[in-house]
Design a protein around this motif. Structure first.
Motif, PDB file in Angstrom:
ATOM      1  N   GLY A 117      57.745 -10.671  -8.389  1.00 45.62           N
ATOM      2  CA  GLY A 117      57.966  -9.232  -8.546  1.00 45.62           C
ATOM      3  C   GLY A 117      56.936  -8.414  -7.797  1.00 45.62           C
ATOM      4  N   ALA A 118      55.711  -8.899  -7.762  1.00 48.27           N
ATOM      5  CA  ALA A 118      54.654  -8.192  -7.034  1.00 48.27           C
ATOM      6  C   ALA A 118      54.908  -8.237  -5.533  1.00 48.27           C
ATOM      7  N   VAL A 119      55.348  -9.372  -5.037  1.00 44.18           N
ATOM      8  CA  VAL A 119      55.652  -9.493  -3.618  1.00 44.18           C
ATOM      9  C   VAL A 119      56.867  -8.631  -3.271  1.00 44.18           C
ATOM     10  N   PHE A 174      49.425   0.004  -4.559  1.00 39.92           N
ATOM     11  CA  PHE A 174      49.652  -0.657  -5.845  1.00 39.92           C
ATOM     12  C   PHE A 174      50.293  -2.025  -5.664  1.00 39.92           C
ATOM     13  N   GLY A 175      51.138  -2.191  -4.645  1.00 42.00           N
ATOM     14  CA  GLY A 175      51.717  -3.504  -4.365  1.00 42.00           C
ATOM     15  C   GLY A 175      50.660  -4.512  -3.945  1.00 42.00           C
ATOM     16  N   VAL A 176      49.737  -4.073  -3.101  1.00 42.82           N
ATOM     17  CA  VAL A 176      48.642  -4.955  -2.676  1.00 42.82           C
ATOM     18  C   VAL A 176      47.763  -5.319  -3.870  1.00 42.82           C
ATOM     19  N   MET A 177      47.466  -4.330  -4.710  1.00 41.04           N
ATOM     20  CA  MET A 177      46.635  -4.612  -5.892  1.00 41.04           C
ATOM     21  C   MET A 177      47.340  -5.569  -6.856  1.00 41.04           C
ATOM     22  N   ALA A 178      48.671  -5.438  -6.984  1.00 41.46           N
ATOM     23  CA  ALA A 178      49.405  -6.359  -7.869  1.00 41.46           C
ATOM     24  C   ALA A 178      49.348  -7.780  -7.331  1.00 41.46           C
ATOM     25  N   ARG A 218      50.527  -4.047 -14.808  1.00 41.23           N
ATOM     26  CA  ARG A 218      50.203  -2.625 -14.715  1.00 41.23           C
ATOM     27  C   ARG A 218      50.392  -2.124 -13.292  1.00 41.23           C
ATOM     28  N   HIS A 219      49.852  -2.836 -12.315  1.00 40.71           N
ATOM     29  CA  HIS A 219      49.998  -2.416 -10.926  1.00 40.71           C
ATOM     30  C   HIS A 219      51.436  -2.558 -10.445  1.00 40.71           C
ATOM     31  N   LEU A 220      52.139  -3.529 -10.989  1.00 43.71           N
ATOM     32  CA  LEU A 220      53.539  -3.717 -10.639  1.00 43.71           C
ATOM     33  C   LEU A 220      54.387  -2.533 -11.112  1.00 43.71           C
ATOM     34  N   ARG A 221      54.131  -2.065 -12.340  1.00 44.97           N
ATOM     35  CA  ARG A 221      54.845  -0.876 -12.839  1.00 44.97           C
ATOM     36  C   ARG A 221      54.570   0.334 -11.970  1.00 44.97           C
ATOM     37  N   TYR A 222      53.316   0.537 -11.593  1.00 49.06           N
ATOM     38  CA  TYR A 222      52.959   1.674 -10.752  1.00 49.06           C
ATOM     39  C   TYR A 222      53.604   1.558  -9.372  1.00 49.06           C
ATOM     40  N   TRP A 282      56.429  -0.028  -8.522  1.00 47.61           N
ATOM     41  CA  TRP A 282      57.856   0.252  -8.584  1.00 47.61           C
ATOM     42  C   TRP A 282      58.133   1.726  -8.880  1.00 47.61           C
ATOM     43  N   ALA A 283      57.287   2.358  -9.673  1.00 52.34           N
ATOM     44  CA  ALA A 283      57.458   3.798  -9.918  1.00 52.34           C
ATOM     45  C   ALA A 283      57.281   4.573  -8.614  1.00 52.34           C
ATOM     46  N   CYS A 284      56.290   4.209  -7.827  1.00 49.81           N
ATOM     47  CA  CYS A 284      56.085   4.867  -6.528  1.00 49.81           C
ATOM     48  C   CYS A 284      57.244   4.589  -5.585  1.00 49.81           C
ATOM     49  N   ASN A 285      57.757   3.368  -5.603  1.00 49.61           N
ATOM     50  CA  ASN A 285      58.883   3.028  -4.728  1.00 49.61           C
ATOM     51  C   ASN A 285      60.130   3.827  -5.086  1.00 49.61           C
ATOM     52  N   PHE A 286      60.429   3.932  -6.370  1.00 53.27           N
ATOM     53  CA  PHE A 286      61.620   4.688  -6.780  1.00 53.27           C
ATOM     54  C   PHE A 286      61.452   6.179  -6.526  1.00 53.27           C
ATOM     55  N   ALA A 287      60.266   6.704  -6.763  1.00 56.88           N
ATOM     56  CA  ALA A 287      60.016   8.118  -6.471  1.00 56.88           C
ATOM     57  C   ALA A 287      60.112   8.366  -4.973  1.00 56.88           C
TER      58      ALA A 287
END
Length: 89
Positions: free
Chosen positions: A3-5, A40-44, A56-60, A62-67
């Motif tokens: 999911g992080a990748v 956030f993807g790199v941090m995840a 936590r970083h994964l949620r952030y 995906w939120a950034c990606n959808f926004a």
């Protein structure tokens, strides 16, 4: 980890809109690049052993990606209309 990748790859693929805007000579499209989603993807990906940090970083990410997807629709439609007008002249 998958999911992080996936979040990181999606964030990197979202750079298509700013690159297209730059190609058409509209430098201001670089201002809407999805840099928080990429960060956030790199941090995840980098926080792999710690499951709580990855989530936590994964949620952030995906939120950034959808926004960003919603924001890019607002910018992409007028860009395509402008490209059609320029190419039809």
């Amino acid at each position: 980890m998958g999911g992080a990748v996936a979040a990181l790859v999606t964030a990197l693929l979202s750079l298509v809109v700013p690159v297209l805007g730059l190609y058409l000579g509209m430098w201001f499209f670089l201002l809407v690049a999805n840099l928080p989603g990429i960060g956030f993807g790199v941090m995840a990906v980098r926080r792999y052993p710690d499951a709580a940090e990855v989530e936590r970083h994964l949620r952030y990410a995906w939120a950034c990606n959808f926004a960003y997807a919603a924001l890019s629709v607002v910018f992409f439609i007028p860009l395509m209309l402008l490209a059609v007008v320029i190419l039809s002249v």
